[in-house]
Motif scaffolding. Structure first.
Motif, PDB file in Angstrom:
ATOM      1  N   UNK A   1       0.996  -1.197   0.053  1.00  0.00           N
ATOM      2  CA  UNK A   1      -0.023  -0.032  -0.101  1.00  0.00           C
ATOM      3  C   UNK A   1       0.732   1.305  -0.090  1.00  0.00           C
ATOM      4  N   UNK A   2       1.796   1.425   1.046  1.00  0.00           N
ATOM      5  CA  UNK A   2       2.472   2.515   1.157  1.00  0.00           C
ATOM      6  C   UNK A   2       3.551   2.996   0.067  1.00  0.00           C
ATOM      7  N   UNK A   3       4.198   1.599  -0.844  1.00  0.00           N
ATOM      8  CA  UNK A   3       5.009   1.698  -1.792  1.00  0.00           C
ATOM      9  C   UNK A   3       4.198   1.928  -3.389  1.00  0.00           C
ATOM     10  N   UNK A   4       3.398   0.667  -3.598  1.00  0.00           N
ATOM     11  CA  UNK A   4       2.860   0.713  -4.734  1.00  0.00           C
ATOM     12  C   UNK A   4       1.550   1.562  -4.773  1.00  0.00           C
ATOM     13  N   UNK A   5       0.802   1.576  -4.024  1.00  0.00           N
ATOM     14  CA  UNK A   5      -0.321   2.589  -4.124  1.00  0.00           C
ATOM     15  C   UNK A   5      -0.014   4.077  -3.959  1.00  0.00           C
ATOM     16  N   UNK A   6       0.514   4.589  -2.642  1.00  0.00           N
ATOM     17  CA  UNK A   6       0.981   5.735  -2.294  1.00  0.00           C
ATOM     18  C   UNK A   6       2.285   6.429  -2.791  1.00  0.00           C
ATOM     19  N   UNK A   7       3.040   5.529  -3.285  1.00  0.00           N
ATOM     20  CA  UNK A   7       4.242   5.798  -3.958  1.00  0.00           C
ATOM     21  C   UNK A   7       5.611   6.045  -3.211  1.00  0.00           C
ATOM     22  N   UNK A   8       5.315   5.888  -2.042  1.00  0.00           N
ATOM     23  CA  UNK A   8       6.596   6.153  -1.241  1.00  0.00           C
ATOM     24  C   UNK A   8       7.882   5.075  -1.614  1.00  0.00           C
ATOM     25  N   UNK A   9       9.007   5.422  -1.184  1.00  0.00           N
ATOM     26  CA  UNK A   9      10.132   4.589  -1.545  1.00  0.00           C
ATOM     27  C   UNK A   9      10.744   4.082  -0.635  1.00  0.00           C
ATOM     28  N   UNK A  10      11.080   2.841  -0.624  1.00  0.00           N
ATOM     29  CA  UNK A  10      11.924   2.300   0.583  1.00  0.00           C
ATOM     30  C   UNK A  10      13.382   2.822   0.761  1.00  0.00           C
ATOM     31  N   UNK A  11      13.615   3.139   1.789  1.00  0.00           N
ATOM     32  CA  UNK A  11      14.927   3.648   2.168  1.00  0.00           C
ATOM     33  C   UNK A  11      15.829   2.454   2.831  1.00  0.00           C
TER      34      UNK A  11
ATOM     35  N   UNK B   1      10.424   6.887   2.276  1.00  0.00           N
ATOM     36  CA  UNK B   1      10.611   8.497   2.090  1.00  0.00           C
ATOM     37  C   UNK B   1       9.804   9.163   0.908  1.00  0.00           C
ATOM     38  N   UNK B   2       9.543  10.158   0.955  1.00  0.00           N
ATOM     39  CA  UNK B   2       9.234  10.986  -0.133  1.00  0.00           C
ATOM     40  C   UNK B   2      10.049  11.828  -0.748  1.00  0.00           C
ATOM     41  N   UNK B   3      10.618  11.654  -1.856  1.00  0.00           N
ATOM     42  CA  UNK B   3      11.802  12.402  -2.480  1.00  0.00           C
ATOM     43  C   UNK B   3      12.946  11.889  -1.752  1.00  0.00           C
ATOM     44  N   UNK B   4      13.720  13.111  -1.016  1.00  0.00           N
ATOM     45  CA  UNK B   4      14.877  12.852  -0.196  1.00  0.00           C
ATOM     46  C   UNK B   4      14.329  12.866   1.221  1.00  0.00           C
ATOM     47  N   UNK B   5      13.161  12.995   1.593  1.00  0.00           N
ATOM     48  CA  UNK B   5      12.877  13.041   3.120  1.00  0.00           C
ATOM     49  C   UNK B   5      12.240  11.973   3.482  1.00  0.00           C
TER      50      UNK B   5
END
Length: 125
Positions: free
Chosen positions: A19-29, A45-49
């Protein structure tokens, strides 16, 4: 001072990770499995945050009520266009509330929820 991250405990790690990666698009740090706790810790993360720390624990208690329980009421994300974000999420089969208007800030927003029922707000910049 600024917020470092938000910690969320999920009931189903694989469902919430997707959900958080594929649906919302956050990336794994970083993703770590802690054998002694039988628990995953996923930094997202979102971008570099760095923003979300997603945890799994065996048999976590359910959220006491929705959404007016004490504690975290909801998590809000800032987006360029609530229309586009709502269309995108609904295209991924996510139920989204109608877009509302904040009469104090004059901004538009809508709510959806994560797999465990945590309310998520998308607020137009």
């Amino acid at each position: 001072m600024k917020i470092h991250h938000i910690a969320i405990i999920c009931s189903n790690y694989e469902v919430s990770k997707k959900f958080y990666t594929d649906v919302l698009g956050l990336h794994i740090i970083r993703e770590v499995y802690r054998e002694e706790r039988r628990s995953y810790k996923l930094d997202l993360g979102i971008g570099d945050q760095y923003v979300i720390e997603l945890f799994s624990f065996p048999d976590p208690p359910k959220r006491p009520s929705h959404p007016e329980s004490c504690g975290l009421r909801h998590l809000a994300f800032s987006v360029e266009s609530v229309d586009e974000k709502r269309r995108e999420l609904m295209g991924k089969s996510l139920e989204c509330e109608e877009i509302r208007f904040d009469e104090f800030t004059m901004k538009r927003f809508f709510f959806t929820q994560d797999p465990d029922g945590l309310p998520l707000e998308f607020y137009e910049m």
